[in-house]
Design an enzyme around this catalytic site. Structure first.
Site, PDB file in Angstrom:
ATOM      1  N   GLU A  16       0.849  -1.201   0.000  1.00 51.36           N
ATOM      2  CA  GLU A  16       0.000   0.000   0.000  1.00 51.36           C
ATOM      3  C   GLU A  16       0.879   1.244   0.000  1.00 51.36           C
ATOM      4  OE1 GLU A  16      -3.616   0.425   2.582  1.00 51.36           O
ATOM      5  OE2 GLU A  16      -2.486   2.114   3.389  1.00 51.36           O
ATOM      6  N   THR A  48      -3.969   4.826  -1.339  1.00 52.12           N
ATOM      7  CA  THR A  48      -5.008   5.322  -0.427  1.00 52.12           C
ATOM      8  C   THR A  48      -5.653   6.597  -0.979  1.00 52.12           C
ATOM      9  OG1 THR A  48      -3.513   6.670   0.883  1.00 52.12           O
ATOM     10  CG2 THR A  48      -3.787   4.382   1.579  1.00 52.12           C
ATOM     11  N   ALA A  51      -9.422  10.778   3.582  1.00 58.11           N
ATOM     12  CA  ALA A  51     -10.761  10.657   4.176  1.00 58.11           C
ATOM     13  C   ALA A  51     -11.641  11.847   3.792  1.00 58.11           C
ATOM     14  CB  ALA A  51     -10.646  10.552   5.689  1.00 58.11           C
ATOM     15  N   ARG A 106     -15.733   3.684   3.430  1.00 53.27           N
ATOM     16  CA  ARG A 106     -16.499   4.830   3.905  1.00 53.27           C
ATOM     17  C   ARG A 106     -15.571   5.990   4.261  1.00 53.27           C
ATOM     18  NH1 ARG A 106     -18.761   4.788   9.795  1.00 53.27           N
ATOM     19  NH2 ARG A 106     -16.570   5.350  10.069  1.00 53.27           N
TER      20      ARG A 106
HETATM   21  P1  FAD Z   1     -18.028   0.663   6.661  1.00 49.89           P
HETATM   22  O1  FAD Z   1     -17.961  -0.625   5.946  1.00 49.89           O
HETATM   23  O2  FAD Z   1     -19.120   1.596   6.312  1.00 49.89           O
HETATM   24  O3  FAD Z   1     -18.056   0.302   8.218  1.00 49.89           O
HETATM   25  C1  FAD Z   1     -18.091   1.311   9.218  1.00 49.89           C
HETATM   26  C2  FAD Z   1     -18.945   0.809  10.382  1.00 49.89           C
HETATM   27  O4  FAD Z   1     -20.299   0.645   9.947  1.00 49.89           O
HETATM   28  C3  FAD Z   1     -18.524  -0.561  10.912  1.00 49.89           C
HETATM   29  O5  FAD Z   1     -18.734  -0.553  12.310  1.00 49.89           O
HETATM   30  C4  FAD Z   1     -19.460  -1.550  10.219  1.00 49.89           C
HETATM   31  O6  FAD Z   1     -19.715  -2.721  10.982  1.00 49.89           O
HETATM   32  C5  FAD Z   1     -20.723  -0.721  10.050  1.00 49.89           C
HETATM   33  N1  FAD Z   1     -21.399  -1.036   8.783  1.00 49.89           N
HETATM   34  C6  FAD Z   1     -20.830  -1.400   7.595  1.00 49.89           C
HETATM   35  N2  FAD Z   1     -21.775  -1.575   6.651  1.00 49.89           N
HETATM   36  C7  FAD Z   1     -22.959  -1.313   7.230  1.00 49.89           C
HETATM   37  C8  FAD Z   1     -24.287  -1.297   6.755  1.00 49.89           C
HETATM   38  N3  FAD Z   1     -24.581  -1.587   5.479  1.00 49.89           N
HETATM   39  N4  FAD Z   1     -25.282  -0.952   7.622  1.00 49.89           N
HETATM   40  C9  FAD Z   1     -25.007  -0.649   8.920  1.00 49.89           C
HETATM   41  N5  FAD Z   1     -23.733  -0.642   9.428  1.00 49.89           N
HETATM   42  C10 FAD Z   1     -22.737  -0.957   8.597  1.00 49.89           C
HETATM   43  N6  FAD Z   1      -9.516   5.400   5.167  1.00 49.89           N
HETATM   44  C11 FAD Z   1      -9.309   6.437   4.309  1.00 49.89           C
HETATM   45  O7  FAD Z   1      -9.725   7.553   4.591  1.00 49.89           O
HETATM   46  N7  FAD Z   1      -8.652   6.258   3.127  1.00 49.89           N
HETATM   47  C12 FAD Z   1      -8.170   5.048   2.728  1.00 49.89           C
HETATM   48  O8  FAD Z   1      -7.582   4.923   1.657  1.00 49.89           O
HETATM   49  C13 FAD Z   1      -8.360   3.936   3.622  1.00 49.89           C
HETATM   50  N8  FAD Z   1      -7.921   2.703   3.295  1.00 49.89           N
HETATM   51  C14 FAD Z   1      -8.176   1.623   4.128  1.00 49.89           C
HETATM   52  C15 FAD Z   1      -7.775   0.350   3.729  1.00 49.89           C
HETATM   53  C16 FAD Z   1      -7.998  -0.756   4.551  1.00 49.89           C
HETATM   54  C17 FAD Z   1      -7.561  -2.141   4.113  1.00 49.89           C
HETATM   55  C18 FAD Z   1      -8.654  -0.573   5.816  1.00 49.89           C
HETATM   56  C19 FAD Z   1      -8.888  -1.746   6.718  1.00 49.89           C
HETATM   57  C20 FAD Z   1      -9.077   0.696   6.215  1.00 49.89           C
HETATM   58  C21 FAD Z   1      -8.845   1.813   5.370  1.00 49.89           C
HETATM   59  N9  FAD Z   1      -9.278   3.101   5.718  1.00 49.89           N
HETATM   60  C22 FAD Z   1      -9.064   4.160   4.852  1.00 49.89           C
HETATM   61  C23 FAD Z   1      -9.940   3.354   7.005  1.00 49.89           C
HETATM   62  C24 FAD Z   1     -11.492   3.267   6.903  1.00 49.89           C
HETATM   63  O9  FAD Z   1     -11.992   4.295   6.085  1.00 49.89           O
HETATM   64  C25 FAD Z   1     -12.056   3.381   8.319  1.00 49.89           C
HETATM   65  O10 FAD Z   1     -11.694   2.257   9.070  1.00 49.89           O
HETATM   66  C26 FAD Z   1     -13.557   3.643   8.443  1.00 49.89           C
HETATM   67  O11 FAD Z   1     -13.851   3.866   9.823  1.00 49.89           O
HETATM   68  C27 FAD Z   1     -14.443   2.492   8.012  1.00 49.89           C
HETATM   69  O12 FAD Z   1     -14.416   2.284   6.673  1.00 49.89           O
HETATM   70  P2  FAD Z   1     -15.218   1.040   6.042  1.00 49.89           P
HETATM   71  O13 FAD Z   1     -15.087   1.132   4.595  1.00 49.89           O
HETATM   72  O14 FAD Z   1     -14.829  -0.218   6.711  1.00 49.89           O
HETATM   73  O15 FAD Z   1     -16.693   1.470   6.512  1.00 49.89           O
END
Ligand code: FAD
Length: 290
Positions: A16, A48, A51, A106
């Protein structure tokens, strides 16, 4: 090539990188890093996305540069700061650059962002649904549970929704205790998640990163490893040695237990990636062949 297709034939090795914060010199430096990473034959390199979404153009351009260098890019997109027209713009740009893979996220609301955060895409699943089949989609997952979810089970049920909304693979948050990853695999499997879950490993090569990791993602650091770090933290070179060796130990264990790939969070450090690959040369040659 789609990452889902690569995963059908072999384990993947991936890195990454993050786009430069400033134009010019830093971008040139990152391009050199990508060239060095290319010599390690990764299956893909992920880029990446801020946010707040402000670096969308740079992130897409870096993904395009990765593609030009002959390596498959995985472009991250965060839906939280975006409206549909932002997503259309970045998608069109990525498609024009030949990028086939997107990690749909997200994102976390930056302190300076207004109330509109997540207005259009409250969750990664909403972004996945919007993107449809434009890209091969991946999603994020959390071996120790996402901090906003009360139980790991709830978080994994949401993971299943990611699969239902089109995610073809998942990449984990970094972790230092492999048993969390194995627990995630077990629980996710029992709730019907069948897509490959690629473990994300970040070599902890500097004692000062510990606090950052704690505040960034809350990953637990096993007592043995913590004791080693505390004993040697005053010597940066020894600390680096310990961090690299610990990452190697994690990777060997993960591969022995069948992980579908290894994703290395290298903080734009090609030397860290090269050291890990050199220490694991035989493992990668033997276990990452098609
Ligand atoms: P979601 O999947 O939306 O999850 C967030 C929360 O909501 C979780 O508690 C989940 O259980 C819950 N949830 C998920 N789907 C639903 C649904 N349909 N209905 C109700 N609740 C739900 N951040 C950045 O800003 N830029 C990046 O490039 C970046 N890259 C990342 C790469 C990896 C591999 C990882 C693990 C994280 C990365 N992040 C990045 C951080 C990430 O944006 C944060 O961890 C954020 O808090 C959650 O993103 P998510 O896509 O998992 O969100």
């Amino acid at each position: 090539m789609k990452i889902s297709e690569i995963l059908k034939t072999k384990r993947t090795l991936s890195f990454e990188v993050f786009p430069p914060k400033k134009e010019g010199e830093e971008k040139a430096e990152l391009l050199k890093t990508i060239e060095k990473l290319g010599r390690l034959s990764p299956d893909f390199i992920s880029v990446t996305y801020g946010a707040g979404g402000s670096n969308a153009r740079d992130a897409a351009e870096i993904a395009g540069e990765i593609k030009k260098s002959g390596i498959e890019p995985l472009a991250h997109i965060t839906g939280g700061p975006s409206d549909p027209s932002d997503i259309d713009r970045v998608s069109e740009k990525l498609i024009s650059l030949g990028v086939e893979n997107v990690l749909a996220l997200r994102g976390d609301k930056p302190a300076d962002f207004g109330e509109d955060y997540c207005k259009y895409f409250p969750h990664a699943t909403d972004l996945m649904t919007y993107l449809g089949d434009k890209f091969c989609l991946g999603g994020a997952c959390y071996p120790e549970g996402h901090p906003e979810c009360d139980t790991l089970r709830d978080d994994i049920m949401n993971l299943k929704k990611k699969q239902d909304c089109g995610a073809e693979f998942l990449i984990t948050q970094l972790f230092y205790d492999n048993s969390y990853y194995y627990r995630l695999l077990h629980e996710a499997g029992s709730l019907g998640v069948t897509v490959p879950i690629i473990p994300g490993i970040m070599p902890l090569v500097s004692a000062k990163n510990i606090r950052r990791i704690k505040s960034m993602c809350g990953s637990a650091i096993p007592l043995d490893f913590r004791n080693m770090i505390e004993s040697y933290s005053k010597s940066p070179s020894v600390m680096r040695e310990i961090g690299l060796n610990y990452a190697v130990y994690q990777i060997i264990d993960l591969i022995a237990k069948g992980a579908p790939g290894i994703h290395l969070y290298i903080m734009n450090r090609a030397d860290t990636a090269a050291e890990i690959c050199s220490r694991l040369e035989n493992v990668f040659n033997e276990f990452f062949r098609a």
